[in-house]
Design an enzyme around this catalytic site. Sequence first.
Site, PDB file in Angstrom:
ATOM      1  CG  ASP A 116      12.038   6.373  -4.024  1.00 55.89           C
ATOM      2  OD1 ASP A 116      11.759   6.408  -3.078  1.00 55.89           O
ATOM      3  OD2 ASP A 116      11.810   7.419  -4.913  1.00 55.89           O
ATOM      4  CG  ASP A 175       6.048   8.361  -4.113  1.00 55.03           C
ATOM      5  OD1 ASP A 175       4.943   7.738  -4.486  1.00 55.03           O
ATOM      6  OD2 ASP A 175       6.180   8.551  -2.880  1.00 55.03           O
TER       7      ASP A 175
END
Length: 176
Positions: A8, A10
């Site tokens: 991922d 952020d």
Amino acid sequence: MRHAIFLDRDGVINQAQVRDGKPYPPANLEEMVILPGVAKALIALHGAGYMLIVVTNQPDVARGTTPRAIVEEINTYLATHLPIDEFRTCYHDSSDGCDCRKPLPGSLLAAAKQHNIDLWKSYMVGDRWRDIEAGMNAGCKTIFIDYGYNEKEPKVTNYRVKSLTEAAQIILGDIS
């Protein structure tokens, strides 16, 4: 077959903007900060032969609160400074019904098909339940970076850590 680390963006690679206990992406490149230890961890994983693929939901584009150009500018900056092989960005909102929005595994499955990736020997690293569920749905091992957000947590994960550095140590079998 190749092996990959799906990441991922952020909260895993760059700092999430946490408001009221919930994480949000940086609003622009000026707010974007690469987390400590990330570059070293990614260099080690890439050096060990893992393909590094960022899989990120960016629904604020569909919601009209963030221009797509800002998301792409942040991705380009990260790709320039880190050994990331590919970005797979979902610009849809939950109601759009696409298969690329985590927790659905569409982005991981498409990358696996395109790059001949063995999902059973690959990992999904994320800081939210959607990331972990997408990895599990794709057949990957999962590593949850637990920041204690004020939101739903994954029901099951293979590993729970505090940083990408810890995740890389697990992946590389380097736990001391």
